[in-house]
Write a protein that holds these residues in place. Sequence first.
Motif, PDB file in Angstrom:
ATOM      1  N   UNK A   1      -3.108 -15.936   1.325  1.00 29.23           N
ATOM      2  CA  UNK A   1      -4.641 -15.596   1.245  1.00 29.23           C
ATOM      3  C   UNK A   1      -5.060 -15.169   1.776  1.00 29.23           C
ATOM      4  N   UNK A   2      -5.087 -14.812   3.282  1.00 30.17           N
ATOM      5  CA  UNK A   2      -5.825 -14.454   3.908  1.00 30.17           C
ATOM      6  C   UNK A   2      -5.228 -12.565   4.551  1.00 30.17           C
TER       7      UNK A   2
ATOM      8  N   UNK B   1      -4.425   0.515   9.158  1.00 29.78           N
ATOM      9  CA  UNK B   1      -6.389   0.497   9.575  1.00 29.78           C
ATOM     10  C   UNK B   1      -6.045  -0.997   8.807  1.00 29.78           C
ATOM     11  N   UNK B   2      -5.744  -1.509   7.668  1.00 29.13           N
ATOM     12  CA  UNK B   2      -5.552  -2.727   7.321  1.00 29.13           C
ATOM     13  C   UNK B   2      -5.050  -3.596   8.142  1.00 29.13           C
ATOM     14  N   UNK B   3      -3.930  -3.215   8.680  1.00 34.03           N
ATOM     15  CA  UNK B   3      -3.201  -4.278   9.704  1.00 34.03           C
ATOM     16  C   UNK B   3      -3.739  -4.517  10.664  1.00 34.03           C
ATOM     17  N   UNK B   4      -4.565  -3.939  11.523  1.00 34.67           N
ATOM     18  CA  UNK B   4      -5.295  -3.371  12.642  1.00 34.67           C
ATOM     19  C   UNK B   4      -6.684  -4.530  12.545  1.00 34.67           C
TER      20      UNK B   4
ATOM     21  N   UNK C   1       0.954  -1.585  -0.217  1.00 32.82           N
ATOM     22  CA  UNK C   1      -0.180  -0.571   0.131  1.00 32.82           C
ATOM     23  C   UNK C   1       0.671   1.156  -0.190  1.00 32.82           C
ATOM     24  N   UNK C   2      -0.077   2.053  -0.287  1.00 38.12           N
ATOM     25  CA  UNK C   2       0.818   3.329  -0.375  1.00 38.12           C
ATOM     26  C   UNK C   2       1.541   4.425   0.721  1.00 38.12           C
TER      27      UNK C   2
ATOM     28  N   UNK D   1      -5.174  -7.056   2.762  1.00 38.12           N
ATOM     29  CA  UNK D   1      -4.506  -5.391   2.335  1.00 38.12           C
ATOM     30  C   UNK D   1      -5.425  -5.243   0.566  1.00 38.12           C
ATOM     31  N   UNK D   2      -5.453  -6.138  -0.143  1.00 39.82           N
ATOM     32  CA  UNK D   2      -6.617  -5.261  -0.872  1.00 39.82           C
ATOM     33  C   UNK D   2      -8.004  -4.994  -0.320  1.00 39.82           C
ATOM     34  N   UNK D   3      -8.054  -5.030   0.949  1.00 42.72           N
ATOM     35  CA  UNK D   3      -9.347  -4.335   1.080  1.00 42.72           C
ATOM     36  C   UNK D   3     -10.562  -4.902   0.813  1.00 42.72           C
ATOM     37  N   UNK D   4      -9.835  -6.032   0.741  1.00 35.51           N
ATOM     38  CA  UNK D   4     -11.064  -8.185   1.438  1.00 35.51           C
ATOM     39  C   UNK D   4     -11.015  -7.538   2.855  1.00 35.51           C
TER      40      UNK D   4
END
Length: 370
Positions: free
Chosen positions: A190-191, A145-148, A137-138, A196-199
């Motif tokens: 995969x998860x 936020x996505x790591x949390x 991610x940039x 990280x791809x906002x899923x």
Amino acid sequence: MAKAGTSLAEGKQNDEPELQTVPDGWKEPAFTREDNPCGLLERSSFATLFPKYREPYLKECWPLVQKALMDHCVKAELDRIEGSMTVSTTRKTYDPYIIIKARDLIKLLARSIPFEQAVRILEDDVACDIIKIGGLLGKRERFVNRRQRLVGPKGSTLKALELLTKCYILVQGNTVSALGPHSGLQEVRKVVLDTMKNIHPIYNIKSLMIKQELARNPELRNEDWDRFLPKFKHKNLTRQKKIVKKTKKPKKEYTPFPPPQLERKVDKQLASGEYFLDQRQRWRKVMQERRERQAEMCVKREEERNKLFIPPVEKPKKAVKVSVDKPVDVEKLKDKVKTAGKRKLGAPPQQEITLKLTEKEKRGKKKKCH
């Protein structure tokens, strides 16, 4: 072998499921010294660096690391000056792949995984995977936020993923370290990448739970599971644009002549006479205008400060009307004064209190006798 009366292709199709199935509870036998009695021809070694804050823990648990590796005839060294760990084979080493396992062990120890979990990598059916998520991610805020989101509230999402995949997962810094069976590591990767791809990871966790239930059913084990798995559609939510009401401008009268040319700065200076002034005179004029503005601002500030000291306007009090029509009863007033004079102020004396208590006791005894 194909049965009589059937084609060769049908026979192959019937034999395929039998070849692919593995009996339940089957485990590959361990690699022993009898499989390679001559040992290894070459000596190989691996080294890795560790951070400074990890040094006290490694110093404490290093004897246990050496003991675990010596059981497989692998030598381990800790260099606290350079901040590195080294593993190397010896003459007694018989397993050619154990050095790769030892390399993974020191890598996991350097990435803050405790020794109790990292030592499991020496087992045959356990592997590890280090997933790099820092450069996916940039923006830094979006990455945090996505790591949390992967960790979840109080680590609940990560704990659910560990139970489903049977892997130990540690999220730290720009990497995710996973330790467990090969099938579980594929699901973890995969998860993590989908998160990280906002899923959201809860979607993949739900799919894993359904797959585990289907795998327990022997009838559905060899069938396609797509009809049972949930399908989540990506919703592209368009933001509502603010509707701006356009005001109709009045139409101007048509003139064949072009609009007048705008005045330049030099033209304005010529009109005001500033163009003919010297540099000192211009500076004096600028300073004079600045002083006038400062004086106006000082007056405004003083007026605002003085507003606090101006008393508010009080409303006029309404006069209370006294009714004179009703006559005053003098006798009632005299009775009230007499009753008020008979009353005793303060607490009653002790003798009166004792007399009242004795009278109440006598009345109570009489009632009992009757």
